[in-house]
Write a protein that holds these residues in place. Structure first.
Motif, PDB file in Angstrom:
ATOM      1  N   THR A 150       0.818  -1.227   0.000  1.00  0.00           N
ATOM      2  CA  THR A 150       0.000   0.000   0.000  1.00  0.00           C
ATOM      3  C   THR A 150       0.847   1.269   0.000  1.00  0.00           C
ATOM      4  O   THR A 150       0.313   2.368  -0.157  1.00  0.00           O
ATOM      5  CB  THR A 150      -0.915   0.029   1.239  1.00  0.00           C
ATOM      6  OG1 THR A 150      -0.080  -0.025   2.406  1.00  0.00           O
ATOM      7  CG2 THR A 150      -1.895  -1.135   1.249  1.00  0.00           C
ATOM      8  N   GLY A 151       2.152   1.115   0.228  1.00  0.00           N
ATOM      9  CA  GLY A 151       3.016   2.298   0.239  1.00  0.00           C
ATOM     10  C   GLY A 151       4.397   1.931  -0.270  1.00  0.00           C
ATOM     11  O   GLY A 151       4.825   0.773  -0.155  1.00  0.00           O
ATOM     12  N   TRP A 152       5.082   2.914  -0.828  1.00  0.00           N
ATOM     13  CA  TRP A 152       6.408   2.657  -1.396  1.00  0.00           C
ATOM     14  C   TRP A 152       7.204   3.963  -1.368  1.00  0.00           C
ATOM     15  O   TRP A 152       6.635   5.061  -1.466  1.00  0.00           O
ATOM     16  CB  TRP A 152       6.287   2.126  -2.833  1.00  0.00           C
ATOM     17  CG  TRP A 152       5.396   2.983  -3.675  1.00  0.00           C
ATOM     18  CD1 TRP A 152       5.747   4.076  -4.418  1.00  0.00           C
ATOM     19  CD2 TRP A 152       3.959   2.854  -3.810  1.00  0.00           C
ATOM     20  NE1 TRP A 152       4.637   4.621  -5.020  1.00  0.00           N
ATOM     21  CE2 TRP A 152       3.531   3.890  -4.664  1.00  0.00           C
ATOM     22  CE3 TRP A 152       3.003   1.961  -3.307  1.00  0.00           C
ATOM     23  CZ2 TRP A 152       2.190   4.086  -5.010  1.00  0.00           C
ATOM     24  CZ3 TRP A 152       1.669   2.140  -3.654  1.00  0.00           C
ATOM     25  CH2 TRP A 152       1.279   3.184  -4.496  1.00  0.00           C
ATOM     26  N   GLY A 153       8.497   3.840  -1.199  1.00  0.00           N
ATOM     27  CA  GLY A 153       9.340   5.038  -1.183  1.00  0.00           C
ATOM     28  C   GLY A 153      10.778   4.650  -1.460  1.00  0.00           C
ATOM     29  O   GLY A 153      11.213   3.554  -1.125  1.00  0.00           O
ATOM     30  N   LYS A 154      11.512   5.551  -2.102  1.00  0.00           N
ATOM     31  CA  LYS A 154      12.930   5.289  -2.360  1.00  0.00           C
ATOM     32  C   LYS A 154      13.736   6.499  -1.886  1.00  0.00           C
ATOM     33  O   LYS A 154      13.180   7.596  -1.725  1.00  0.00           O
ATOM     34  CB  LYS A 154      13.176   5.018  -3.851  1.00  0.00           C
ATOM     35  CG  LYS A 154      12.891   6.214  -4.730  1.00  0.00           C
ATOM     36  CD  LYS A 154      13.221   5.977  -6.199  1.00  0.00           C
ATOM     37  CE  LYS A 154      12.909   7.249  -6.988  1.00  0.00           C
ATOM     38  NZ  LYS A 154      13.148   7.186  -8.395  1.00  0.00           N
ATOM     39  N   CYS A 155      15.016   6.284  -1.682  1.00  0.00           N
ATOM     40  CA  CYS A 155      15.896   7.393  -1.324  1.00  0.00           C
ATOM     41  C   CYS A 155      17.247   7.175  -1.992  1.00  0.00           C
ATOM     42  O   CYS A 155      17.969   6.232  -1.644  1.00  0.00           O
ATOM     43  CB  CYS A 155      16.062   7.479   0.189  1.00  0.00           C
ATOM     44  SG  CYS A 155      17.221   8.771   0.662  1.00  0.00           S
ATOM     45  N   ALA A 215      17.730   4.722   4.719  1.00  0.00           N
ATOM     46  CA  ALA A 215      16.598   3.844   5.018  1.00  0.00           C
ATOM     47  C   ALA A 215      15.450   4.616   5.665  1.00  0.00           C
ATOM     48  O   ALA A 215      14.273   4.378   5.358  1.00  0.00           O
ATOM     49  CB  ALA A 215      17.056   2.723   5.950  1.00  0.00           C
ATOM     50  N   SER A 216      15.786   5.560   6.528  1.00  0.00           N
ATOM     51  CA  SER A 216      14.743   6.312   7.246  1.00  0.00           C
ATOM     52  C   SER A 216      13.935   7.178   6.284  1.00  0.00           C
ATOM     53  O   SER A 216      12.706   7.284   6.410  1.00  0.00           O
ATOM     54  CB  SER A 216      15.374   7.199   8.331  1.00  0.00           C
ATOM     55  OG  SER A 216      16.010   6.397   9.289  1.00  0.00           O
ATOM     56  N   VAL A 217      14.617   7.803   5.331  1.00  0.00           N
ATOM     57  CA  VAL A 217      13.893   8.653   4.367  1.00  0.00           C
ATOM     58  C   VAL A 217      13.004   7.788   3.468  1.00  0.00           C
ATOM     59  O   VAL A 217      11.825   8.109   3.238  1.00  0.00           O
ATOM     60  CB  VAL A 217      14.876   9.523   3.542  1.00  0.00           C
ATOM     61  CG1 VAL A 217      14.158  10.213   2.387  1.00  0.00           C
ATOM     62  CG2 VAL A 217      15.550  10.546   4.445  1.00  0.00           C
ATOM     63  N   ALA A 218      13.550   6.663   2.986  1.00  0.00           N
ATOM     64  CA  ALA A 218      12.732   5.764   2.144  1.00  0.00           C
ATOM     65  C   ALA A 218      11.520   5.273   2.940  1.00  0.00           C
ATOM     66  O   ALA A 218      10.398   5.212   2.414  1.00  0.00           O
ATOM     67  CB  ALA A 218      13.573   4.585   1.663  1.00  0.00           C
ATOM     68  N   GLY A 241      15.219   1.628  -0.506  1.00  0.00           N
ATOM     69  CA  GLY A 241      13.824   1.583  -0.949  1.00  0.00           C
ATOM     70  C   GLY A 241      13.012   0.873   0.116  1.00  0.00           C
ATOM     71  O   GLY A 241      13.565   0.098   0.910  1.00  0.00           O
ATOM     72  N   ALA A 242      11.721   1.151   0.160  1.00  0.00           N
ATOM     73  CA  ALA A 242      10.882   0.563   1.219  1.00  0.00           C
ATOM     74  C   ALA A 242       9.468   0.368   0.715  1.00  0.00           C
ATOM     75  O   ALA A 242       9.014   1.083  -0.193  1.00  0.00           O
ATOM     76  CB  ALA A 242      10.864   1.493   2.436  1.00  0.00           C
ATOM     77  N   VAL A 243       8.782  -0.625   1.275  1.00  0.00           N
ATOM     78  CA  VAL A 243       7.348  -0.789   1.004  1.00  0.00           C
ATOM     79  C   VAL A 243       6.622  -1.021   2.327  1.00  0.00           C
ATOM     80  O   VAL A 243       7.216  -1.475   3.309  1.00  0.00           O
ATOM     81  CB  VAL A 243       7.023  -1.961   0.042  1.00  0.00           C
ATOM     82  CG1 VAL A 243       7.695  -1.778  -1.307  1.00  0.00           C
ATOM     83  CG2 VAL A 243       7.367  -3.308   0.638  1.00  0.00           C
ATOM     84  N   ILE A 244       5.334  -0.691   2.316  1.00  0.00           N
ATOM     85  CA  ILE A 244       4.436  -1.037   3.417  1.00  0.00           C
ATOM     86  C   ILE A 244       3.562  -2.181   2.933  1.00  0.00           C
ATOM     87  O   ILE A 244       2.958  -2.098   1.856  1.00  0.00           O
ATOM     88  CB  ILE A 244       3.510   0.147   3.788  1.00  0.00           C
ATOM     89  CG1 ILE A 244       4.311   1.411   4.115  1.00  0.00           C
ATOM     90  CG2 ILE A 244       2.560  -0.252   4.918  1.00  0.00           C
ATOM     91  CD1 ILE A 244       5.073   1.361   5.411  1.00  0.00           C
ATOM     92  N   LEU A 245       3.520  -3.245   3.716  1.00  0.00           N
ATOM     93  CA  LEU A 245       2.602  -4.361   3.436  1.00  0.00           C
ATOM     94  C   LEU A 245       1.471  -4.287   4.450  1.00  0.00           C
ATOM     95  O   LEU A 245       1.726  -4.173   5.652  1.00  0.00           O
ATOM     96  CB  LEU A 245       3.313  -5.697   3.624  1.00  0.00           C
ATOM     97  CG  LEU A 245       4.095  -6.315   2.476  1.00  0.00           C
ATOM     98  CD1 LEU A 245       4.613  -7.682   2.893  1.00  0.00           C
ATOM     99  CD2 LEU A 245       3.265  -6.445   1.218  1.00  0.00           C
TER     100      LEU A 245
END
Ligand SMILES: CC(C)(COP(=O)(O)OP(=O)(O)OC[C@H]1O[C@@H](n2cnc3c(N)ncnc32)[C@H](O)[C@@H]1OP(=O)(O)O)[C@@H](O)C(=O)NCCC(=O)NCCS
Length: 355
Positions: free
Chosen positions: A7-12, A54-57, A160-164
């Motif tokens: 439901t969410g995604w972000g990269k840094c 990691a924190s920003v992503a 990079g990060a995702v929310i599951l």
């Protein structure tokens, strides 16, 4: 039945860039060698620790999902280049995003993000967790011997990060397969921490080293095998796959993989030119780029696969949900950087090249 959907995604990506031409100023290499052999044109070099990337992503992924850190039940951070070994850097991210939950790092090298995604989806499908943050973050520039052209040209930094999240809809991570072949332990490694005597100078002389051609072959075999296994597990055929998001270690590995699987080359997502190999960060960064470029559409079936030191391999089938745009634009930013990529690696390059 519970499913686990993204439901969410972000990269840094840190702002400083090191081009192939920059590399050629201090080692014997060239854009003409690197680009056709690997697909890489440039890589990003971080001016901050892995946990800061990691924190920003992570914050960007939380914002995209319309959540705050307080909503999380678990944080899994895949990295082979943490800025602290004890405590883990998932705890640094946790403090930065204001979460109160379980938090831990995993090291499965370049397969780490898919290992984390698999574990996270099982936590959700078992009912143990509702919302899990999975991050892949690396600062491999720290581990490189910048005088060794065979490795120095391949890697880059990023996160990079995702929310599951739990859902009743049959979507998200439909299945995953993980493997490790310890017979390949020696062909890709960074020796840090392996010397028994901590006062032995060799224990400080660590750098990434590998047998490129052997990895090349095993990568294709490992990713191909697990990709077939996970498709079979999900009762899907290769023709059901809309998009392949493979690990980005070498564009020629990706080409050979999809050609052997008889999947149309246009279905493979490739962004290695901009970043090089960012190890565990590669796949979540690629997910973000694929979304930004409109390559991921609602309801699509995505096959993702990776391999790395260990030798680990992993594959997952993800059925994308209905949303391909973030719920909220994130304000999360890294501190500014006043150096170029070349300036950031200069001290290490001088040290290694003059030895
Ligand atoms: C590393 C890799 C790009 C090398 O490509 P390759 O086609 O196998 O090239 P080789 O290692 O055979 O080297 C060929 C020549 O180029 C030279 N060379 C190696 N790196 C070079 C560079 N950066 N610039 C210029 N020349 C280079 C070699 O010294 C060799 O020269 P020689 O023929 O005079 O001995 C490729 O094997 C690869 O991508 N492997 C997978 C690596 C990987 O993904 N590792 C991480 C896994 S997660």
């Amino acid at each position: 039945m519970q499913y686990a959907t993204i439901t969410g995604w972000g990269k840094c990506l840190p702002p400083a860039v090191l081009t192939n031409h920059d590399l050629a100023t201090f080692i014997e290499t060239s854009d003409e060698w690197i680009k056709p052999r690997t697909g890489i044109s440039q890589r990003h070099i971080s001016h901050v620790d892995t946990s800061a990337l990691a924190s920003v992503a992570a914050q960007r992924a939380l914002d995209a999902a319309g959540l705050t850190g307080a909503d999380l039940d678990m944080i899994i951070l895949a990295t082979a280049s943490p800025d602290t070994l004890i405590p883990n850097i998932a705890s640094t991210v946790q403090a930065n995003v204001g979460a109160h939950c379980a938090a831990f790092d995993i090291n499965a090298a370049c397969s780490g993000f898919l290992y984390g995604l698999g574990l996270a989806s099982s936590q959700i499908r078992s009912g143990q967790c509702q919302k899990v943050l999975v991050i892949g973050a690396e600062r491999l520039s720290f581990y490189l011997d910048w005088s060794r052209r065979e490795t120095a040209v391949l890697f880059g930094d990023g996160a990079g990060a995702v929310i599951l999240e739990a859902t009743d809809k049959a979507e998200g991570v439909l299945g995953y397969e993980l493997n490790n072949d310890p017979a390949g332990r020696e062909i890709l490694k960074a020796g840090f921490g392996t010397a028994m005597d901590r006062f032995d100078a060799a224990s400080l002389d660590f750098y990434i080293q590998f047998d490129g051609q052997e990895i090349f072959k095993r990568a294709i075999t490992g990713m191909g095998k697990l990709s077939k296994q996970v498709l079979a597990k999900c009762q899907l055929d290769k023709d059901d796959v809309d998009l392949v998001i493979p690990h980005q270690a070498n564009e020629r590995i990706i080409d050979t993989l999809v050609s052997r699987m008889k999947i149309d080359k246009d279905k493979a997502f490739v962004n290695i030119a901009n970043y090089g190999n960012t190890s565990a960060a590669t796949i979540p960064i690629a997910i973000c780029d694929a979304l930004e470029q409109g390559r991921i559409q609602p309801g699509q079936t995505i096959l993702s696969c990776a391999f790395g030191a260990g030798l680990t391999s992993a594959a997952a089938v993800i059925k994308w949900g209905s949303r391909v745009t973030p719920l909220k634009t994130s304000q999360a930013q890294l501190p500014p950087c006043d150096k170029t990529g070349l300036e950031l690696v200069k001290r290490a390059a001088d040290y290694f090249c003059k030895r």
